[in-house]
Design a protein around this motif. Structure first.
Motif, mmCIF file in Angstrom:
data_model
loop_
_atom_site.group_PDB
_atom_site.id
_atom_site.type_symbol
_atom_site.label_atom_id
_atom_site.label_comp_id
_atom_site.label_asym_id
_atom_site.label_seq_id
_atom_site.Cartn_x
_atom_site.Cartn_y
_atom_site.Cartn_z
ATOM 1 N N TYR A 244 0.868 -1.173 0.000
ATOM 2 C CA TYR A 244 0.000 0.000 0.000
ATOM 3 C C TYR A 244 0.906 1.225 0.000
ATOM 4 C CZ TYR A 244 -3.605 -3.284 1.481
ATOM 5 O OH TYR A 244 -4.467 -4.336 1.561
ATOM 6 N N GLU A 245 0.805 2.031 -1.066
ATOM 7 C CA GLU A 245 1.691 3.179 -1.182
ATOM 8 C C GLU A 245 0.868 4.449 -1.332
ATOM 9 O OE1 GLU A 245 5.571 4.510 -3.774
ATOM 10 O OE2 GLU A 245 4.761 2.510 -3.973
ATOM 11 N N THR A 246 1.155 5.426 -0.476
ATOM 12 C CA THR A 246 0.517 6.737 -0.562
ATOM 13 C C THR A 246 1.592 7.760 -0.867
ATOM 14 O OG1 THR A 246 0.766 7.192 1.797
ATOM 15 C CG2 THR A 246 -1.225 6.032 1.133
ATOM 16 N N ALA A 247 1.209 9.018 -0.847
ATOM 17 C CA ALA A 247 2.167 10.078 -1.155
ATOM 18 C C ALA A 247 3.219 10.212 -0.063
ATOM 19 C CB ALA A 247 1.433 11.406 -1.334
ATOM 20 N N HIS A 248 2.876 9.811 1.170
ATOM 21 C CA HIS A 248 3.789 10.032 2.288
ATOM 22 C C HIS A 248 4.316 8.750 2.917
ATOM 23 C CE1 HIS A 248 2.785 14.246 2.156
ATOM 24 N NE2 HIS A 248 1.509 13.917 2.143
ATOM 25 N N SER A 249 3.772 7.602 2.568
ATOM 26 C CA SER A 249 4.224 6.371 3.220
ATOM 27 C C SER A 249 4.082 5.184 2.278
ATOM 28 C CB SER A 249 3.409 6.114 4.491
ATOM 29 O OG SER A 249 2.073 5.834 4.158
ATOM 30 N N LYS A 250 4.791 4.149 2.635
ATOM 31 C CA LYS A 250 4.726 2.897 1.898
ATOM 32 C C LYS A 250 4.621 1.782 2.932
ATOM 33 C CE LYS A 250 7.245 -0.002 -1.344
ATOM 34 N NZ LYS A 250 8.462 -0.130 -2.143
ATOM 35 N N THR A 251 3.563 0.986 2.832
ATOM 36 C CA THR A 251 3.320 -0.080 3.792
ATOM 37 C C THR A 251 3.323 -1.409 3.058
ATOM 38 O OG1 THR A 251 1.933 1.412 5.085
ATOM 39 C CG2 THR A 251 1.735 -0.934 5.546
ATOM 40 N N VAL A 252 4.076 -2.353 3.578
ATOM 41 C CA VAL A 252 4.136 -3.686 3.001
ATOM 42 C C VAL A 252 3.520 -4.661 3.998
ATOM 43 C CG1 VAL A 252 5.642 -5.496 2.118
ATOM 44 C CG2 VAL A 252 6.238 -3.096 1.752
ATOM 45 N N VAL A 253 2.475 -5.367 3.559
ATOM 46 C CA VAL A 253 1.817 -6.355 4.400
ATOM 47 C C VAL A 253 2.146 -7.727 3.830
ATOM 48 C CG1 VAL A 253 -0.382 -7.206 5.268
ATOM 49 C CG2 VAL A 253 -0.044 -4.765 4.935
ATOM 50 N N ILE A 254 2.704 -8.588 4.677
ATOM 51 C CA ILE A 254 3.063 -9.941 4.265
ATOM 52 C C ILE A 254 2.136 -10.904 4.980
ATOM 53 C CG2 ILE A 254 4.870 -11.679 4.185
ATOM 54 C CD1 ILE A 254 6.885 -9.351 4.229
ATOM 55 N N TYR A 255 1.350 -11.644 4.191
ATOM 56 C CA TYR A 255 0.420 -12.610 4.745
ATOM 57 C C TYR A 255 1.102 -13.968 4.859
ATOM 58 C CZ TYR A 255 -3.212 -9.197 3.788
ATOM 59 O OH TYR A 255 -3.972 -8.062 3.773
ATOM 60 N N LYS A 256 0.857 -14.646 5.976
ATOM 61 C CA LYS A 256 1.404 -15.977 6.163
ATOM 62 C C LYS A 256 0.614 -16.974 5.323
ATOM 63 C CE LYS A 256 2.770 -15.113 10.922
ATOM 64 N NZ LYS A 256 2.551 -15.489 12.312
ATOM 65 N N LYS A 257 1.280 -18.014 4.886
ATOM 66 C CA LYS A 257 0.609 -19.041 4.111
ATOM 67 C C LYS A 257 -0.315 -19.828 5.033
ATOM 68 C CE LYS A 257 1.464 -22.768 0.907
ATOM 69 N NZ LYS A 257 2.447 -23.577 0.231
ATOM 70 N N ASP A 258 -1.530 -20.101 4.585
ATOM 71 C CA ASP A 258 -2.551 -20.847 5.329
ATOM 72 C C ASP A 258 -2.900 -20.162 6.651
ATOM 73 O OD1 ASP A 258 -2.612 -22.735 3.315
ATOM 74 O OD2 ASP A 258 -1.079 -23.977 4.274
ATOM 75 N N PHE A 259 -2.931 -18.848 6.661
ATOM 76 C CA PHE A 259 -3.277 -18.098 7.868
ATOM 77 C C PHE A 259 -4.792 -18.061 8.021
ATOM 78 C CE2 PHE A 259 -4.433 -14.067 9.933
ATOM 79 C CZ PHE A 259 -3.817 -14.259 11.153
ATOM 80 N N VAL A 260 -5.275 -18.374 9.225
ATOM 81 C CA VAL A 260 -6.692 -18.310 9.531
ATOM 82 C C VAL A 260 -6.920 -17.067 10.390
ATOM 83 C CG1 VAL A 260 -8.631 -19.494 10.609
ATOM 84 C CG2 VAL A 260 -6.858 -20.824 9.470
ATOM 85 N N PRO A 261 -7.789 -16.165 9.952
ATOM 86 C CA PRO A 261 -8.017 -14.942 10.731
ATOM 87 C C PRO A 261 -8.557 -15.245 12.129
ATOM 88 C CG PRO A 261 -9.014 -14.773 8.560
ATOM 89 C CD PRO A 261 -8.547 -16.173 8.712
ATOM 90 N N TYR A 262 -8.273 -14.332 13.051
ATOM 91 C CA TYR A 262 -8.693 -14.541 14.433
ATOM 92 C C TYR A 262 -10.204 -14.586 14.569
ATOM 93 C CZ TYR A 262 -3.851 -13.743 15.664
ATOM 94 O OH TYR A 262 -2.493 -13.835 15.760
ATOM 95 N N THR A 263 -10.906 -13.816 13.751
ATOM 96 C CA THR A 263 -12.368 -13.843 13.832
ATOM 97 C C THR A 263 -12.913 -15.213 13.466
ATOM 98 O OG1 THR A 263 -12.474 -12.972 11.584
ATOM 99 C CG2 THR A 263 -12.641 -11.387 13.388
ATOM 100 N N THR A 264 -12.300 -15.860 12.488
ATOM 101 C CA THR A 264 -12.732 -17.207 12.107
ATOM 102 C C THR A 264 -12.395 -18.204 13.199
ATOM 103 O OG1 THR A 264 -12.319 -16.615 9.805
ATOM 104 C CG2 THR A 264 -12.574 -18.960 10.304
ATOM 105 N N ARG A 265 -11.252 -18.030 13.827
ATOM 106 C CA ARG A 265 -10.882 -18.929 14.922
ATOM 107 C C ARG A 265 -11.869 -18.819 16.081
ATOM 108 N NH1 ARG A 265 -4.355 -17.997 15.478
ATOM 109 N NH2 ARG A 265 -3.840 -18.485 13.335
ATOM 110 N N ILE A 266 -12.205 -17.581 16.456
ATOM 111 C CA ILE A 266 -13.151 -17.376 17.560
ATOM 112 C C ILE A 266 -14.519 -17.929 17.183
ATOM 113 C CG2 ILE A 266 -14.365 -15.602 18.892
ATOM 114 C CD1 ILE A 266 -11.761 -13.927 18.643
#
Length: 98
Positions: free
Chosen positions: A58-80
């Motif tokens: 995700y890149e904006t005019a003032h910042s650059k954010t890199v999100v790395i997702y783990k393989k086979d990651f189950v979100p916490y909401t699904t776990r709960i």
């Protein structure tokens, strides 16, 4: 509320709206007159595709954010949700209910 109160509010909101519109028009005229409106930089270029499909940039005019997702990651909401669902006694709860 009486009719006089409604007319007062209508007049007040009309004044606020008019002030906002004239502010926008005045700002546009000022920037156009001073030439600052024409000198805005425009980005042009091709978009790079990430090498890793699990990586999102995700890149904006003032910042650059890199999100790395783990393989086979189950979100916490699904776990709960699956944990609470296991108390219902449903035999289909868990990973085998796809």
């Amino acid at each position: 509320m009486t009719l006089k109160d409604v007319l007062k509010w209508k007049t007040r909101m009309s004044i606020v709206y008019a002030a906002g519109v004239w502010t926008v028009i005045g700002s546009y005229a000022y920037f156009k007159y001073t030439g600052q409106l024409d000198g805005l930089p425009v980005k042009s270029g091709e978009v790079q595709e990430p090498e890793d499909p699990n990586q999102v940039v995700y890149e904006t005019a003032h910042s650059k954010t890199v999100v790395i997702y783990k393989k086979d990651f189950v979100p916490y909401t699904t776990r709960i949700y699956n944990f609470i669902k296991s108390f219902s006694g449903d035999s289909r709860s868990g990973d085998d209910a796809k």
